[in-house]
Design a protein around this motif. Structure first.
Motif, PDB file in Angstrom:
ATOM      1  N   GLY A   4       0.793  -1.221   0.000  1.00  0.00           N
ATOM      2  CA  GLY A   4       0.000   0.000   0.000  1.00  0.00           C
ATOM      3  C   GLY A   4       0.825   1.270   0.000  1.00  0.00           C
ATOM      4  N   THR A   5       1.877   1.305   0.799  1.00  0.00           N
ATOM      5  CA  THR A   5       2.660   2.525   0.986  1.00  0.00           C
ATOM      6  C   THR A   5       4.142   2.187   1.025  1.00  0.00           C
ATOM      7  N   GLU A   7       7.627   3.890   2.318  1.00  0.00           N
ATOM      8  CA  GLU A   7       8.137   4.977   3.156  1.00  0.00           C
ATOM      9  C   GLU A   7       9.646   4.817   3.300  1.00  0.00           C
ATOM     10  N   GLU A  88      -6.898  10.642  -6.915  1.00  0.00           N
ATOM     11  CA  GLU A  88      -6.847   9.426  -6.120  1.00  0.00           C
ATOM     12  C   GLU A  88      -7.557   8.322  -6.903  1.00  0.00           C
ATOM     13  N   LEU A  92      -0.407   7.596  -8.402  1.00  0.00           N
ATOM     14  CA  LEU A  92       0.294   7.430  -7.136  1.00  0.00           C
ATOM     15  C   LEU A  92       0.694   8.805  -6.617  1.00  0.00           C
ATOM     16  N   THR A 110       7.224   9.409   1.035  1.00  0.00           N
ATOM     17  CA  THR A 110       6.106   8.476   1.123  1.00  0.00           C
ATOM     18  C   THR A 110       5.462   8.384  -0.252  1.00  0.00           C
ATOM     19  N   GLU A 111       5.226   7.170  -0.719  1.00  0.00           N
ATOM     20  CA  GLU A 111       4.482   6.970  -1.960  1.00  0.00           C
ATOM     21  C   GLU A 111       3.268   6.101  -1.633  1.00  0.00           C
ATOM     22  N   THR A 112       2.081   6.620  -1.946  1.00  0.00           N
ATOM     23  CA  THR A 112       0.837   5.933  -1.621  1.00  0.00           C
ATOM     24  C   THR A 112      -0.044   5.811  -2.859  1.00  0.00           C
ATOM     25  N   TYR A 128       4.521  -2.364  -7.112  1.00  0.00           N
ATOM     26  CA  TYR A 128       5.021  -2.008  -5.787  1.00  0.00           C
ATOM     27  C   TYR A 128       6.507  -2.347  -5.671  1.00  0.00           C
TER      28      TYR A 128
END
Length: 153
Positions: A4-5, A7, A88, A92, A110-112, A128
């Motif tokens: 998901g994220t 960091e 959204e 990303l 941070t990449e979300t 990912y």
């Protein structure tokens, strides 16, 4: 794994003002990350970043500036489908938060938005992992490059 994220925190031996320039200015960005970058570093600005030679299989990636608060935060959306407005669910979000630390800057990247893209699990996992590998390669280049940059008045 949650996919998901991403960091990362790194220490940069440069002031937040310098690090902000390095993560926000297209001229600086292309010294450590993409091969080319074309955008205005102001919120709402759109443009693109380029990896490799587009005529030889390289990628031109849409890029939209979301937030620019010198010298503390710069964020952008990227990877949305061509011709679509970054939002959204179709792009990303990358955020660079900068905090003064000693004589330098603590940079938190941070990449979300991976899960929100609606990719099948195999594509989600691949994207990912590619982004993890990319940031692990490029962020140390940012650190080295920032050490060579002088503050603009």
């Amino acid at each position: 794994m949650e996919f998901g994220t991403i960091e990362r925190e790194i220490y940069v031996e440069a002031s937040p003002e310098v690090v902000f320039q390095v993560v926000s200015s297209p001229d600086h960005l292309k010294k450590w990350w993409p091969d080319d970058a074309r955008y205005d570093p102001t919120p709402g600005s759109t443009g693109e970043i380029v990896f490799g030679d587009p005529d030889a299989g390289g990628a031109v990636v849409p890029f939209t500036v979301v937030d620019a608060r010198p010298p503390r935060r710069f964020s952008f959306r990227w990877t949305q489908p061509a011709g679509e407005v970054a939002a959204e669910g179709n792009s990303l979000l990358v955020t660079f938060d900068l905090t003064p630390s000693g004589g330098g800057t603590l940079l938190r990247m941070t990449e979300t938005g991976f899960r929100e893209m609606g990719w099948e699990i195999a594509v989600l996992e691949q994207q990912y992992r590619e982004h993890v590998t990319g940031w692990d390669f490029y962020l140390p280049r940012l650190v080295s490059y920032a050490a060579t940059v002088e503050v603009r008045a």
